[in-house]
Structure formats: structure tokens, C-alpha cells
Design a protein around this motif. Structure first.
Motif, PDB file in Angstrom:
ATOM      1  N   GLN A 119      -5.176   6.909  -1.524  1.00  0.00           N
ATOM      2  CA  GLN A 119      -4.786   5.693  -0.812  1.00  0.00           C
ATOM      3  C   GLN A 119      -4.816   4.549  -1.801  1.00  0.00           C
ATOM      4  O   GLN A 119      -5.862   4.278  -2.419  1.00  0.00           O
ATOM      5  CB  GLN A 119      -5.737   5.427   0.352  1.00  0.00           C
ATOM      6  CG  GLN A 119      -5.433   4.150   1.107  1.00  0.00           C
ATOM      7  CD  GLN A 119      -4.124   4.190   1.852  1.00  0.00           C
ATOM      8  OE1 GLN A 119      -3.794   5.196   2.475  1.00  0.00           O
ATOM      9  NE2 GLN A 119      -3.355   3.114   1.778  1.00  0.00           N
TER      10      GLN A 119
ATOM     11  N   THR B 156      -8.541   4.748  -3.064  1.00  0.00           N
ATOM     12  CA  THR B 156      -9.530   5.660  -2.491  1.00  0.00           C
ATOM     13  C   THR B 156      -9.000   7.082  -2.549  1.00  0.00           C
ATOM     14  O   THR B 156      -7.896   7.354  -2.059  1.00  0.00           O
ATOM     15  CB  THR B 156      -9.848   5.297  -1.036  1.00  0.00           C
ATOM     16  OG1 THR B 156     -10.324   3.955  -0.973  1.00  0.00           O
ATOM     17  CG2 THR B 156     -10.915   6.233  -0.471  1.00  0.00           C
TER      18      THR B 156
ATOM     19  N   SER C 155       0.010  12.098  -1.508  1.00  0.00           N
ATOM     20  CA  SER C 155      -0.561  13.367  -1.077  1.00  0.00           C
ATOM     21  C   SER C 155      -0.310  14.417  -2.149  1.00  0.00           C
ATOM     22  O   SER C 155       0.683  14.364  -2.867  1.00  0.00           O
ATOM     23  CB  SER C 155       0.077  13.834   0.233  1.00  0.00           C
ATOM     24  OG  SER C 155      -0.145  12.903   1.274  1.00  0.00           O
TER      25      SER C 155
ATOM     26  N   TYR D 221      -5.668  13.265  -1.204  1.00  0.00           N
ATOM     27  CA  TYR D 221      -4.935  12.027  -0.992  1.00  0.00           C
ATOM     28  C   TYR D 221      -5.387  10.956  -1.981  1.00  0.00           C
ATOM     29  O   TYR D 221      -6.516  10.967  -2.456  1.00  0.00           O
ATOM     30  CB  TYR D 221      -5.151  11.513   0.428  1.00  0.00           C
ATOM     31  CG  TYR D 221      -4.814  12.497   1.504  1.00  0.00           C
ATOM     32  CD1 TYR D 221      -5.814  13.258   2.112  1.00  0.00           C
ATOM     33  CD2 TYR D 221      -3.502  12.673   1.929  1.00  0.00           C
ATOM     34  CE1 TYR D 221      -5.507  14.177   3.107  1.00  0.00           C
ATOM     35  CE2 TYR D 221      -3.192  13.588   2.927  1.00  0.00           C
ATOM     36  CZ  TYR D 221      -4.201  14.332   3.507  1.00  0.00           C
ATOM     37  OH  TYR D 221      -3.896  15.241   4.490  1.00  0.00           O
TER      38      TYR D 221
ATOM     39  N   ARG E 122       0.196   5.790   0.233  1.00  0.00           N
ATOM     40  CA  ARG E 122      -0.708   6.928   0.217  1.00  0.00           C
ATOM     41  C   ARG E 122       0.008   8.115  -0.408  1.00  0.00           C
ATOM     42  O   ARG E 122       1.032   8.570   0.105  1.00  0.00           O
ATOM     43  CB  ARG E 122      -1.198   7.301   1.616  1.00  0.00           C
ATOM     44  CG  ARG E 122      -2.300   8.369   1.565  1.00  0.00           C
ATOM     45  CD  ARG E 122      -2.875   8.713   2.905  1.00  0.00           C
ATOM     46  NE  ARG E 122      -2.028   9.628   3.659  1.00  0.00           N
ATOM     47  CZ  ARG E 122      -2.468  10.391   4.655  1.00  0.00           C
ATOM     48  NH1 ARG E 122      -3.747  10.344   5.010  1.00  0.00           N
ATOM     49  NH2 ARG E 122      -1.639  11.183   5.304  1.00  0.00           N
TER      50      ARG E 122
ATOM     51  N   ASN F  62      -4.138   0.547  -2.296  1.00  0.00           N
ATOM     52  CA  ASN F  62      -3.969  -0.758  -1.665  1.00  0.00           C
ATOM     53  C   ASN F  62      -3.875  -1.852  -2.727  1.00  0.00           C
ATOM     54  O   ASN F  62      -4.257  -1.643  -3.879  1.00  0.00           O
ATOM     55  CB  ASN F  62      -5.141  -1.048  -0.724  1.00  0.00           C
ATOM     56  CG  ASN F  62      -5.255  -0.044   0.393  1.00  0.00           C
ATOM     57  OD1 ASN F  62      -4.259   0.508   0.858  1.00  0.00           O
ATOM     58  ND2 ASN F  62      -6.487   0.216   0.822  1.00  0.00           N
TER      59      ASN F  62
ATOM     60  N   SER G 164       0.832  -1.203   0.000  1.00  0.00           N
ATOM     61  CA  SER G 164       0.000   0.000   0.000  1.00  0.00           C
ATOM     62  C   SER G 164       0.865   1.252   0.000  1.00  0.00           C
ATOM     63  O   SER G 164       2.003   1.230   0.482  1.00  0.00           O
ATOM     64  CB  SER G 164      -0.903   0.019   1.239  1.00  0.00           C
ATOM     65  OG  SER G 164      -1.802  -1.063   1.241  1.00  0.00           O
TER      66      SER G 164
END
Length: 122
Positions: free
Chosen positions: A82, A69, A21, A80, A19, A84, A17
Motif C-alpha cells: 500500500q 505498508t 499486489s 501487498y 496498492r 500513500n 495512493s
């Protein structure tokens, strides 16, 4: 004028995963819809996800639906992504962009960041 700076890209193993930004400065961030696009080597830039100015509406490419997401924090002027269950085919430079309304079409976006590299190893 809106300035966008992406961060968070790195090398990750398949199944992992990340994330991403995107920090915005300039005109009122909360009045813009935001999107994420990506471009892999030798391929055209493609839509990944978008979110309305309020966060109430989101769109996803079929290839990432259920795995990625998009979200935003208007108090922090940040959007953001996200990610996965990453796959090698997710490897690309990821760009964030700002638009007057949420759309899946890159031509609808007025401002773009410089991109952040995501590499997924198998």
C-alpha cells in the motif's frame, strides 16, 4: 520454484495512493519472506519493504517509512504494498521477490517477478 506476478502499477498524481499486489504460485507461499524492490530509470534496484513469512516482522526503506505498508495474505498467496502520499521520486518499476528469510538485501531473494510500472506525476 515460486512464480511471482505483480499488478496494480499505473500513472497516479503526486499525493495519491496505489496498492500493488504480488500473486505467488508454486511452492508453499507461507514459508517465504517477501520483499518489494524498485528500480528507477538510470538507477540501481533498491529495497522498499520486506515482510516475514508470518507477517510479524516488517522492514522499510527510510524513504518510504510512514507512507508505504507491506502486508500479506497467506490464504490468498498474495503480498501487498500500500503506497500513500506518493511522490514523483517514487516513480519506478516495482518488483516483488521471495526469500527464505526477510532481508533488505536483494541478494537474499531467490525468486523475482517481472515488475509493474508506477509513475507519479507532479
Amino acid at each position: 520454484q515460486v512464480q511471482l506476478v505483480e499488478s496494480g502499477g499505473r500513472l497516479v498524481q503526486a499525493g495519491g495512493s496505489l496498492r500493488l499486489s504480488c500473486a505467488a504460485s508454486g511452492r508453499t507461499f507461507s514459508s517465504y519472506a517477501m520483499g518489494w524492490f524498485r528500480q528507477a530509470p538510470g538507477k540501481e534496484r533498491e529495497f522498499v519493504a520486506a515482510i516475514s513469512w508470518s507477517g510479524g516482522i516488517t522492514y522499510y526503506a527510510d524513504s518510504v517509512k510512514g507512507r508505504f505498508t507491506i502486508s500479506r495474505d497467506n490464504a490468498k498467496n498474495t503480498v501487498y504494498l500500500q503506497m500513500n502520499s506518493l511522490k514523483p521520486e517514487d516513480t519506478a518499476v516495482y518488483y516483488c521477490a521471495a526469500a527464505r528469510s526477510a532481508t533488505t538485501h536483494s541478494l537474499g531473494y531467490d525468486y523475482w517477478g517481472q515488475g509493474t510500472q508506477v509513475t507519479v506525476s507532479s
